[in-house]
Design a protein around this motif. Structure first.
Motif, PDB file in Angstrom:
ATOM      1  N   ARG A  74       0.829  -1.203   0.000  1.00 51.27           N
ATOM      2  CA  ARG A  74       0.000   0.000   0.000  1.00 51.27           C
ATOM      3  C   ARG A  74       0.865   1.255   0.000  1.00 51.27           C
ATOM      4  NH1 ARG A  74      -3.846   1.376   5.077  1.00 51.27           N
ATOM      5  NH2 ARG A  74      -1.770   1.615   5.999  1.00 51.27           N
ATOM      6  N   ILE A  75       0.496   2.208  -0.838  1.00 52.60           N
ATOM      7  CA  ILE A  75       1.112   3.539  -0.887  1.00 52.60           C
ATOM      8  C   ILE A  75       0.019   4.554  -0.564  1.00 52.60           C
ATOM      9  CG2 ILE A  75       2.192   5.272  -2.364  1.00 52.60           C
ATOM     10  CD1 ILE A  75       3.383   2.899  -3.966  1.00 52.60           C
ATOM     11  N   ARG A  76       0.312   5.451   0.387  1.00 53.32           N
ATOM     12  CA  ARG A  76      -0.686   6.436   0.800  1.00 53.32           C
ATOM     13  C   ARG A  76      -0.187   7.842   0.485  1.00 53.32           C
ATOM     14  NH1 ARG A  76      -3.337   5.883   6.400  1.00 53.32           N
ATOM     15  NH2 ARG A  76      -5.284   5.822   5.224  1.00 53.32           N
ATOM     16  N   ILE A  77      -1.029   8.609  -0.212  1.00 51.99           N
ATOM     17  CA  ILE A  77      -0.709   9.991  -0.596  1.00 51.99           C
ATOM     18  C   ILE A  77      -1.794  10.893  -0.027  1.00 51.99           C
ATOM     19  CG2 ILE A  77      -0.313  11.573  -2.529  1.00 51.99           C
ATOM     20  CD1 ILE A  77       0.477   9.115  -4.209  1.00 51.99           C
ATOM     21  N   TRP A  78      -1.371  11.961   0.651  1.00 53.80           N
ATOM     22  CA  TRP A  78      -2.321  12.857   1.328  1.00 53.80           C
ATOM     23  C   TRP A  78      -2.186  14.260   0.772  1.00 53.80           C
ATOM     24  CZ3 TRP A  78      -1.933  14.378   7.219  1.00 53.80           C
ATOM     25  CH2 TRP A  78      -3.131  14.979   7.627  1.00 53.80           C
ATOM     26  N   SER A  79      -3.286  14.805   0.282  1.00 49.75           N
ATOM     27  CA  SER A  79      -3.345  16.174  -0.220  1.00 49.75           C
ATOM     28  C   SER A  79      -4.126  17.028   0.768  1.00 49.75           C
ATOM     29  CB  SER A  79      -4.037  16.194  -1.596  1.00 49.75           C
ATOM     30  OG  SER A  79      -4.415  17.512  -1.965  1.00 49.75           O
ATOM     31  N   ILE A  80      -3.447  18.047   1.336  1.00 54.25           N
ATOM     32  CA  ILE A  80      -4.104  18.943   2.286  1.00 54.25           C
ATOM     33  C   ILE A  80      -3.532  20.348   2.114  1.00 54.25           C
ATOM     34  CG2 ILE A  80      -2.487  18.264   4.140  1.00 54.25           C
ATOM     35  CD1 ILE A  80      -4.826  18.813   6.125  1.00 54.25           C
ATOM     36  N   PRO A  81      -4.321  21.355   1.825  1.00 60.01           N
ATOM     37  CA  PRO A  81      -5.772  21.350   1.735  1.00 60.01           C
ATOM     38  C   PRO A  81      -6.250  20.842   0.377  1.00 60.01           C
ATOM     39  CG  PRO A  81      -4.968  23.552   1.301  1.00 60.01           C
ATOM     40  CD  PRO A  81      -3.764  22.723   1.652  1.00 60.01           C
ATOM     41  N   SER A  82      -7.406  20.218   0.389  1.00 53.85           N
ATOM     42  CA  SER A  82      -7.959  19.688  -0.853  1.00 53.85           C
ATOM     43  C   SER A  82      -8.483  20.794  -1.746  1.00 53.85           C
ATOM     44  CB  SER A  82      -9.118  18.720  -0.550  1.00 53.85           C
ATOM     45  OG  SER A  82     -10.275  19.443  -0.159  1.00 53.85           O
ATOM     46  N   SER A  83      -8.877  21.921  -1.129  1.00 55.81           N
ATOM     47  CA  SER A  83      -9.621  22.953  -1.840  1.00 55.81           C
ATOM     48  C   SER A  83     -10.770  22.287  -2.589  1.00 55.81           C
ATOM     49  CB  SER A  83      -8.709  23.756  -2.767  1.00 55.81           C
ATOM     50  OG  SER A  83      -9.400  24.843  -3.337  1.00 55.81           O
ATOM     51  N   THR A  84     -11.017  22.668  -3.821  1.00 61.98           N
ATOM     52  CA  THR A  84     -12.155  22.116  -4.565  1.00 61.98           C
ATOM     53  C   THR A  84     -11.804  20.853  -5.349  1.00 61.98           C
ATOM     54  OG1 THR A  84     -11.702  23.884  -6.177  1.00 61.98           O
ATOM     55  CG2 THR A  84     -13.565  24.189  -4.711  1.00 61.98           C
ATOM     56  N   GLY A  85     -10.668  20.245  -5.027  1.00 63.76           N
ATOM     57  CA  GLY A  85     -10.354  18.922  -5.556  1.00 63.76           C
ATOM     58  C   GLY A  85      -9.363  18.865  -6.698  1.00 63.76           C
ATOM     59  N   GLU A  86      -8.939  20.015  -7.204  1.00 66.95           N
ATOM     60  CA  GLU A  86      -8.039  19.992  -8.357  1.00 66.95           C
ATOM     61  C   GLU A  86      -6.727  19.268  -8.051  1.00 66.95           C
ATOM     62  OE1 GLU A  86     -10.545  23.744  -9.157  1.00 66.95           O
ATOM     63  OE2 GLU A  86      -9.864  22.564  -7.423  1.00 66.95           O
ATOM     64  N   GLU A  87      -6.177  19.476  -6.845  1.00 70.69           N
ATOM     65  CA  GLU A  87      -4.896  18.831  -6.530  1.00 70.69           C
ATOM     66  C   GLU A  87      -5.013  17.314  -6.389  1.00 70.69           C
ATOM     67  OE1 GLU A  87      -1.597  20.552  -4.051  1.00 70.69           O
ATOM     68  OE2 GLU A  87      -2.394  19.098  -2.607  1.00 70.69           O
ATOM     69  N   PRO A  88      -5.896  16.779  -5.547  1.00 72.30           N
ATOM     70  CA  PRO A  88      -5.949  15.310  -5.455  1.00 72.30           C
ATOM     71  C   PRO A  88      -6.323  14.637  -6.772  1.00 72.30           C
ATOM     72  CG  PRO A  88      -7.796  16.328  -4.285  1.00 72.30           C
ATOM     73  CD  PRO A  88      -6.822  17.419  -4.586  1.00 72.30           C
TER      74      PRO A  88
END
Length: 289
Positions: free
Chosen positions: A113-127
């Motif tokens: 398993r590889i876990r990637i965390w995007s914070i802040p997500s804002s409106t989702g463009e980054e994740p």
């Protein structure tokens, strides 16, 4: 005319501003300096009017003593700024697929398993950008179980991210073939992202300076935390950095915004320079910090 008269009656005094600023900082870790005064006053007056409070004093009393935190969340949503687009600062995504992930998989079992965390997500463009990059540009994507987590303190933007409807400006940096593959064009200025991509991201509300919110995040291999810490003061930055450190696997990487530097916040991480980007790494046990 009625609304205009109400606006004239509502005034945020210097003392009101300081009271609110200290309260909001304690709740969120976000610090507003005098340069943000007009913005803060405007949003506060909007919330006072929306709740039907007579003035700042009555609004602030109700805010402090509410039990469910509903108005506090509405206020947080109003006070946080969210502006982003797909493939923003894409050189870090290039670094992810060319370098960071290749180091990470050396410490994983086959199919791990590889876990990637995007914070802040804002409106989702980054994740969603992360998901597209993995699908299109990381050759080993089918060989590992990849989890993409994305969090924000603002519940409004989390709802927007899960709806997945974007403007032409937001998707303007995407290669045309990616746009055709992962979006349906609703009209000249609305593009709807694939529901498969929405399902690939686990969204959650998180305050990065609240230990009760962050303790559930562990074994994270890569964190994208770009242009968030600039809104914190020195103490809140350290708290946030330590929370991310605790959440990460040894050898994991963190990407900040281009104007941010982890070395100014904490010595916990080691700087790593790759061909495409400078990132920061949680030391592996035995490595020298």
């Amino acid at each position: 005319m009625k609304a205009t008269a109400l606006n004239r009656r509502q005034e945020i005094t210097d003392a009101d501003f300081l009271k609110f600023r200290d309260f909001f900082y304690r709740k969120t870790g976000i610090h507003f300096d005098e340069g943000k005064r007009y913005f803060v006053d405007k949003r506060l007056i909007e919330r006072i009017e929306a709740t039907g409070a007579d003035d700042f004093r009555s609004y602030f009393i109700a805010l402090r003593f509410e039990t469910k935190g509903t108005e506090l969340q509405q206020l947080v949503n109003a006070m946080t700024v969210n502006e982003t687009y797909f493939f923003r600062e894409a050189y870090q995504f290039d670094c992810m697929v060319k370098d960071m992930l290749n180091e990470i998989v050396k410490r994983k079992r086959p199919g791990g398993r590889i876990r990637i965390w995007s914070i802040p997500s804002s409106t989702g463009e980054e994740p969603y950008s992360i998901a597209i990059y993995l699908l299109e540009r990381w050759p080993l994507i089918d060989q590992y179980e990849v989890e993409i987590l994305s969090s924000d303190i603002d519940t409004t933007v989390l709802e927007s991210a899960q709806r997945g409807v974007y403007s032409a400006r937001s998707v303007g940096q995407l290669p045309p073939e990616y746009l055709a593959r992962y979006f349906k064009q609703r009209n000249a200025n609305e593009f709807v992202i694939s529901r498969d991509l929405v399902a690939a991201v686990d969204f959650s509300r998180v305050n990065l300076t609240d230990a009760s919110d962050t303790r559930a995040f562990r074994d994270i291999d890569i964190i994208f935390c770009r242009n968030l810490l600039i809104y914190f003061d020195d103490l809140s930055r350290r708290v946030a950095a330590e929370a991310m450190y605790d959440a990460m696997s040894p050898g994991g990487f963190i990407c900040l915004g281009h104007s941010e530097s982890m070395s100014r916040i904490t010595p916990l991480f080691q700087p790593r320079r790759f061909a495409d980007a400078m990132v920061h790494q949680k030391p592996i046990k035995g490595d020298r910090a």
